[in-house]
Design a protein around this motif. Structure first.
Motif: not given
Length: 190
Positions: A98-107
């Motif tokens: 879940v730490d990588t969620v920060l780097f995901l684009p909104s969609p």
């Protein structure tokens, strides 16, 4: 109450512990409902006093992209809860980083949230037979579930899974116990 107070002085995440106090009153305590709820009152008073002091001293966040203040931004927190809670559950149960969620684009975050909701339904279905018969399992599940609520004020991070992990491990241990040792005598609470 003293330990809760000290925990809150150490960090806001301590609020996650209160989830297990609430879960105990709702699942394992056999007192009448009025007494169960009254038992939570002193903890509520400590939390309200802590929050008032917290605000008075100027702590908290305003305008951060990573953190929300549920007291000052209740609508934004509610929306974040709907998005972040399923993602944290994915991290807890399926080890999604879940730490990588920060780097995901909104969609992609929306997709991950939807996947999280679907996974939560599947996890709930898996544990449902146990939850029907075991108040202890309901305690661990409710504590785990509620412990993530206040932590959704922060952007999803694996370090936030500590309190939820306690409930998840308890629930998983009961599932293994009931699956592999079904005739082992159950102990009655209290």
């Amino acid at each position: 109450l003293v330990l809760l107070s000290l925990g809150l002085l150490a960090g806001e995440a301590t609020i996650g512990v209160v989830a297990y106090l609430v879960a105990w009153q709702f699942t394992l305590d056999r007192a009448p409902w009025r007494k169960r709820l009254l038992a939570l009152l002193p903890y509520g008073i400590v939390i309200v006093a802590w929050r008032l002091i917290y605000n008075q001293l100027g702590y908290g966040v305003i305008g951060s992209g990573l953190y929300l203040d549920p007291g000052r931004e209740p609508l934004a927190f509610g929306l974040a809860l709907l998005e972040r809670w399923p993602v944290l559950m994915l991290g807890q149960w399926l080890q999604v980083p879940v730490d990588t969620v920060l780097f995901l684009p909104s969609p992609w975050l929306t997709v991950l949230t939807i996947v999280g909701v679907i996974a939560c339904v599947g996890i709930g279905w898996f544990f449902m037979p146990l939850l029907r018969v075991s108040p202890e399992a309901r305690f661990w599940a409710l504590g785990m579930t509620l412990s993530l609520v206040p932590l959704c004020a922060a952007f999803p991070m694996e370090r936030l899974l500590i309190f939820a992990g306690v409930g998840a491990f308890g629930l998983l241990a009961l599932q293994v116990s009931h699956s592999y040792f079904p005739h082992f005598p159950e102990q009655k609470p209290g």
